[in-house]
Design a protein around this motif. Structure first.
Motif, PDB file in Angstrom:
ATOM      1  N   SER A   1      56.856  15.430   5.558  1.00  0.00           N
ATOM      2  CA  SER A   1      57.188  15.541   6.968  1.00  0.00           C
ATOM      3  C   SER A   1      57.214  17.008   7.401  1.00  0.00           C
ATOM      4  O   SER A   1      56.684  17.361   8.454  1.00  0.00           O
ATOM      5  CB  SER A   1      58.537  14.887   7.236  1.00  0.00           C
ATOM      6  OG  SER A   1      58.886  15.016   8.590  1.00  0.00           O
ATOM      7  N   ALA A   2      57.817  17.860   6.581  1.00  0.00           N
ATOM      8  CA  ALA A   2      57.864  19.286   6.887  1.00  0.00           C
ATOM      9  C   ALA A   2      56.458  19.880   6.874  1.00  0.00           C
ATOM     10  O   ALA A   2      56.112  20.712   7.718  1.00  0.00           O
ATOM     11  CB  ALA A   2      58.761  20.008   5.890  1.00  0.00           C
ATOM     12  N   SER A   3      55.637  19.440   5.939  1.00  0.00           N
ATOM     13  CA  SER A   3      54.261  19.921   5.851  1.00  0.00           C
ATOM     14  C   SER A   3      53.470  19.500   7.092  1.00  0.00           C
ATOM     15  O   SER A   3      52.727  20.301   7.664  1.00  0.00           O
ATOM     16  CB  SER A   3      53.587  19.376   4.595  1.00  0.00           C
ATOM     17  OG  SER A   3      52.239  19.728   4.552  1.00  0.00           O
ATOM     18  N   TYR A   4      53.625  18.256   7.507  1.00  0.00           N
ATOM     19  CA  TYR A   4      52.947  17.765   8.708  1.00  0.00           C
ATOM     20  C   TYR A   4      53.384  18.573   9.922  1.00  0.00           C
ATOM     21  O   TYR A   4      52.556  18.984  10.739  1.00  0.00           O
ATOM     22  CB  TYR A   4      53.234  16.276   8.929  1.00  0.00           C
ATOM     23  CG  TYR A   4      52.753  15.793  10.278  1.00  0.00           C
ATOM     24  CD1 TYR A   4      51.398  15.532  10.479  1.00  0.00           C
ATOM     25  CD2 TYR A   4      53.624  15.638  11.346  1.00  0.00           C
ATOM     26  CE1 TYR A   4      50.936  15.106  11.724  1.00  0.00           C
ATOM     27  CE2 TYR A   4      53.175  15.228  12.582  1.00  0.00           C
ATOM     28  CZ  TYR A   4      51.832  14.964  12.762  1.00  0.00           C
ATOM     29  OH  TYR A   4      51.381  14.564  13.991  1.00  0.00           O
ATOM     30  N   GLU A   5      54.676  18.801  10.051  1.00  0.00           N
ATOM     31  CA  GLU A   5      55.205  19.549  11.191  1.00  0.00           C
ATOM     32  C   GLU A   5      54.663  20.977  11.192  1.00  0.00           C
ATOM     33  O   GLU A   5      54.286  21.504  12.238  1.00  0.00           O
ATOM     34  CB  GLU A   5      56.737  19.550  11.161  1.00  0.00           C
ATOM     35  CG  GLU A   5      57.380  20.157  12.377  1.00  0.00           C
ATOM     36  CD  GLU A   5      57.063  19.432  13.680  1.00  0.00           C
ATOM     37  OE1 GLU A   5      57.146  20.086  14.730  1.00  0.00           O
ATOM     38  OE2 GLU A   5      56.737  18.241  13.675  1.00  0.00           O
ATOM     39  N   ALA A   6      54.579  21.610  10.020  1.00  0.00           N
ATOM     40  CA  ALA A   6      54.028  22.963   9.919  1.00  0.00           C
ATOM     41  C   ALA A   6      52.548  22.970  10.311  1.00  0.00           C
ATOM     42  O   ALA A   6      52.094  23.875  11.019  1.00  0.00           O
ATOM     43  CB  ALA A   6      54.214  23.511   8.506  1.00  0.00           C
ATOM     44  N   GLN A   7      51.800  21.966   9.873  1.00  0.00           N
ATOM     45  CA  GLN A   7      50.377  21.879  10.230  1.00  0.00           C
ATOM     46  C   GLN A   7      50.200  21.654  11.736  1.00  0.00           C
ATOM     47  O   GLN A   7      49.315  22.230  12.359  1.00  0.00           O
ATOM     48  CB  GLN A   7      49.700  20.748   9.455  1.00  0.00           C
ATOM     49  CG  GLN A   7      49.515  21.044   7.993  1.00  0.00           C
ATOM     50  CD  GLN A   7      48.969  19.836   7.239  1.00  0.00           C
ATOM     51  OE1 GLN A   7      48.828  18.754   7.781  1.00  0.00           O
ATOM     52  NE2 GLN A   7      48.664  20.038   5.963  1.00  0.00           N
ATOM     53  N   ARG A   8      51.054  20.824  12.303  1.00  0.00           N
ATOM     54  CA  ARG A   8      50.985  20.548  13.740  1.00  0.00           C
ATOM     55  C   ARG A   8      51.257  21.817  14.540  1.00  0.00           C
ATOM     56  O   ARG A   8      50.541  22.143  15.483  1.00  0.00           O
ATOM     57  CB  ARG A   8      51.974  19.450  14.126  1.00  0.00           C
ATOM     58  CG  ARG A   8      51.856  18.998  15.585  1.00  0.00           C
ATOM     59  CD  ARG A   8      52.968  18.040  15.984  1.00  0.00           C
ATOM     60  NE  ARG A   8      54.291  18.631  15.925  1.00  0.00           N
ATOM     61  CZ  ARG A   8      54.759  19.508  16.813  1.00  0.00           C
ATOM     62  NH1 ARG A   8      54.034  19.898  17.820  1.00  0.00           N
ATOM     63  NH2 ARG A   8      55.990  19.990  16.697  1.00  0.00           N
TER      64      ARG A   8
END
Length: 190
Positions: free
Chosen positions: A36-43
Protein backbone atom coordinates in the motif's frame (compact mmCIF):
# COMPACT_ATOMS: atom_id res chain seq x y z
CA UNK A 1 6.41 -43.37 29.79
CA UNK A 2 5.20 -43.63 26.20
CA UNK A 3 1.89 -41.98 27.16
CA UNK A 4 3.72 -39.22 28.97
CA UNK A 5 5.86 -38.49 25.89
CA UNK A 6 2.78 -38.35 23.63
CA UNK A 7 0.98 -36.09 26.10
CA UNK A 8 4.05 -33.82 26.36
CA UNK A 9 4.31 -33.60 22.58
CA UNK A 10 0.60 -32.71 22.29
CA UNK A 11 0.93 -30.07 24.99
CA UNK A 12 4.01 -28.66 23.23
CA UNK A 13 2.04 -28.34 19.95
CA UNK A 14 -0.85 -26.63 21.73
CA UNK A 15 1.48 -24.11 23.36
CA UNK A 16 3.65 -23.38 20.30
CA UNK A 17 0.90 -23.27 17.66
CA UNK A 18 -0.70 -19.99 18.85
CA UNK A 19 2.72 -18.33 19.03
CA UNK A 20 3.74 -19.32 15.48
CA UNK A 21 0.28 -18.76 13.97
CA UNK A 22 0.60 -15.01 14.49
CA UNK A 23 3.93 -14.83 12.65
CA UNK A 24 2.44 -15.48 9.23
CA UNK A 25 -0.35 -13.01 9.91
CA UNK A 26 2.12 -10.29 10.87
CA UNK A 27 4.11 -10.93 7.71
CA UNK A 28 0.93 -10.76 5.63
CA UNK A 29 -0.14 -7.49 7.31
CA UNK A 30 3.39 -6.08 6.90
CA UNK A 31 3.45 -7.08 3.21
CA UNK A 32 0.04 -5.50 2.60
CA UNK A 33 1.07 -2.28 4.37
CA UNK A 34 4.31 -2.22 2.40
CA UNK A 35 2.47 -2.75 -0.90
CA UNK A 36 0.00 0.00 0.00
CA UNK A 37 2.83 2.40 0.87
CA UNK A 38 4.62 1.47 -2.35
CA UNK A 39 1.46 2.09 -4.41
CA UNK A 40 0.93 5.45 -2.70
CA UNK A 41 4.56 6.45 -3.37
CA UNK A 42 4.21 5.46 -7.05
CA UNK A 43 0.95 7.39 -7.34
CA UNK A 44 2.49 10.53 -5.85
CA UNK A 45 5.57 10.21 -8.09
CA UNK A 46 3.30 9.86 -11.15
CA UNK A 47 1.29 12.93 -10.10
CA UNK A 48 4.50 14.93 -9.64
CA UNK A 49 5.74 13.87 -13.08
CA UNK A 50 2.36 14.81 -14.58
CA UNK A 51 2.56 18.20 -12.91
CA UNK A 52 6.05 18.79 -14.38
CA UNK A 53 4.80 17.79 -17.86
CA UNK A 54 1.64 19.90 -17.66
CA UNK A 55 2.27 22.81 -15.25
CA UNK A 56 -0.78 24.72 -16.55
CA UNK A 57 -3.08 21.83 -15.61
CA UNK A 58 -1.31 21.39 -12.27
CA UNK A 59 -1.84 25.07 -11.46
CA UNK A 60 -5.55 24.89 -12.24
CA UNK A 61 -6.11 21.76 -10.19
CA UNK A 62 -3.95 22.80 -7.22
CA UNK A 63 -5.82 26.11 -6.95
CA UNK A 64 -9.22 24.48 -7.14
CA UNK A 65 -10.59 22.93 -3.99
CA UNK A 66 -11.03 19.37 -5.14
CA UNK A 67 -13.45 17.43 -3.05
CA UNK A 68 -14.27 13.84 -3.69
CA UNK A 69 -17.82 13.55 -4.90
CA UNK A 70 -20.08 11.51 -2.73
CA UNK A 71 -20.91 8.20 -4.32
CA UNK A 72 -24.04 8.50 -6.37
CA UNK A 73 -26.79 6.00 -6.04
CA UNK A 74 -26.65 3.30 -8.69
CA UNK A 75 -29.10 3.72 -11.52
CA UNK A 76 -32.21 1.66 -10.99
CA UNK A 77 -32.34 -1.53 -13.01
CA UNK A 78 -34.91 -1.60 -15.78
CA UNK A 79 -38.03 -3.54 -14.90
CA UNK A 80 -38.65 -4.69 -18.47
CA UNK A 81 -36.81 -8.04 -18.97
CA UNK A 82 -35.72 -7.07 -22.51
CA UNK A 83 -34.36 -3.72 -21.33
CA UNK A 84 -32.56 -5.46 -18.45
CA UNK A 85 -30.95 -7.90 -20.89
CA UNK A 86 -29.94 -5.03 -23.21
CA UNK A 87 -28.34 -3.15 -20.28
CA UNK A 88 -26.48 -6.30 -19.22
CA UNK A 89 -25.23 -6.94 -22.76
CA UNK A 90 -23.97 -3.36 -23.09
CA UNK A 91 -22.34 -3.07 -19.66
CA UNK A 92 -18.92 -3.35 -21.33
CA UNK A 93 -19.48 0.19 -22.70
CA UNK A 94 -19.67 1.69 -19.21
CA UNK A 95 -16.90 4.04 -18.14
CA UNK A 96 -15.45 4.23 -14.67
CA UNK A 97 -16.49 7.52 -13.04
CA UNK A 98 -14.09 10.44 -12.63
CA UNK A 99 -14.06 12.35 -9.38
CA UNK A 100 -11.83 14.62 -7.36
CA UNK A 101 -8.38 15.35 -8.81
CA UNK A 102 -8.91 13.06 -11.84
CA UNK A 103 -12.05 14.98 -12.80
CA UNK A 104 -10.25 18.32 -12.44
CA UNK A 105 -7.25 17.14 -14.49
CA UNK A 106 -9.52 15.69 -17.17
CA UNK A 107 -11.54 18.89 -17.57
CA UNK A 108 -8.37 21.01 -17.63
CA UNK A 109 -6.75 18.82 -20.31
CA UNK A 110 -9.91 18.91 -22.44
CA UNK A 111 -10.05 22.69 -22.11
CA UNK A 112 -6.37 23.14 -23.14
CA UNK A 113 -6.73 20.81 -26.15
CA UNK A 114 -9.93 22.24 -27.65
CA UNK A 115 -8.54 25.57 -28.99
CA UNK A 116 -5.48 23.81 -30.46
CA UNK A 117 -7.74 21.80 -32.78
CA UNK A 118 -8.68 24.89 -34.79
CA UNK A 119 -7.72 24.39 -38.44
CA UNK A 120 -6.79 20.70 -38.12
CA UNK A 121 -7.94 18.78 -41.21
CA UNK A 122 -5.85 15.60 -41.39
CA UNK A 123 -4.74 12.76 -39.16
CA UNK A 124 -1.12 13.93 -39.50
CA UNK A 125 -2.07 17.48 -38.40
CA UNK A 126 -4.03 16.10 -35.47
CA UNK A 127 -1.15 13.89 -34.31
CA UNK A 128 1.26 16.79 -34.68
CA UNK A 129 -0.94 19.15 -32.61
CA UNK A 130 -1.44 16.62 -29.82
CA UNK A 131 2.28 15.76 -29.74
CA UNK A 132 3.13 19.47 -29.56
CA UNK A 133 0.81 19.74 -26.55
CA UNK A 134 2.80 17.00 -24.76
CA UNK A 135 0.73 13.91 -25.48
CA UNK A 136 3.12 11.20 -26.77
CA UNK A 137 2.30 10.03 -30.29
CA UNK A 138 2.43 6.28 -29.55
CA UNK A 139 -0.29 6.66 -26.91
CA UNK A 140 -2.71 8.70 -29.06
CA UNK A 141 -5.26 6.79 -31.13
CA UNK A 142 -6.40 8.83 -34.15
CA UNK A 143 -9.30 7.66 -36.31
CA UNK A 144 -12.06 8.79 -38.65
CA UNK A 145 -15.66 8.21 -37.69
CA UNK A 146 -18.72 9.41 -39.57
CA UNK A 147 -16.52 11.60 -41.77
CA UNK A 148 -14.92 13.42 -38.83
CA UNK A 149 -11.48 13.01 -37.29
CA UNK A 150 -11.42 11.69 -33.77
CA UNK A 151 -8.85 10.79 -31.14
CA UNK A 152 -8.53 9.18 -27.75
CA UNK A 153 -5.71 8.67 -25.26
CA UNK A 154 -4.90 8.43 -21.59
CA UNK A 155 -3.18 11.48 -20.08
CA UNK A 156 0.44 10.53 -19.36
CA UNK A 157 1.19 9.40 -15.80
CA UNK A 158 -2.20 9.92 -14.16
CA UNK A 159 -4.99 9.46 -16.67
CA UNK A 160 -7.89 10.11 -17.23
CA UNK A 161 -8.97 9.36 -20.79
CA UNK A 162 -9.46 12.21 -23.24
CA UNK A 163 -11.62 11.70 -26.32
CA UNK A 164 -12.26 14.24 -29.04
CA UNK A 165 -14.18 14.59 -32.27
CA UNK A 166 -13.32 17.34 -34.76
CA UNK A 167 -16.82 18.47 -35.61
CA UNK A 168 -17.89 22.09 -35.80
CA UNK A 169 -17.27 23.00 -33.01
CA UNK A 170 -14.75 20.41 -31.80
CA UNK A 171 -15.91 18.26 -28.89
CA UNK A 172 -13.30 17.15 -26.35
CA UNK A 173 -14.26 15.33 -23.15
CA UNK A 174 -12.60 13.61 -20.25
CA UNK A 175 -13.82 10.25 -19.02
CA UNK A 176 -12.72 7.24 -17.03
CA UNK A 177 -11.49 4.08 -18.71
CA UNK A 178 -14.04 1.58 -19.97
CA UNK A 179 -14.94 -1.31 -17.69
CA UNK A 180 -13.02 -3.70 -19.90
CA UNK A 181 -10.00 -1.38 -19.89
CA UNK A 182 -8.59 1.33 -22.10
CA UNK A 183 -9.85 4.64 -23.38
CA UNK A 184 -11.26 3.50 -26.72
CA UNK A 185 -14.89 2.39 -26.63
CA UNK A 186 -14.95 -1.39 -27.00
CA UNK A 187 -16.36 -2.61 -30.31
CA UNK A 188 -18.27 -5.65 -29.09
CA UNK A 189 -19.62 -7.29 -26.01
CA UNK A 190 -20.48 -10.84 -25.09
Amino acid sequence: MNRLTAASAGLFVLLVLPVTAGCGTEQTVDAAASASASYEAQRKAAEQKHDRLFPDVAAICSDEVVQSASPSAPAPEPTDPEARKYAENHAYKQQLPLKGPALCRGKAHAKRITPALEGVHSEADLRSKLTALGYPEPTVEVYTTGGSLGFTFSVPETGPCITGLLTSPAKVEAHGPYMEGGCMEPKGGH
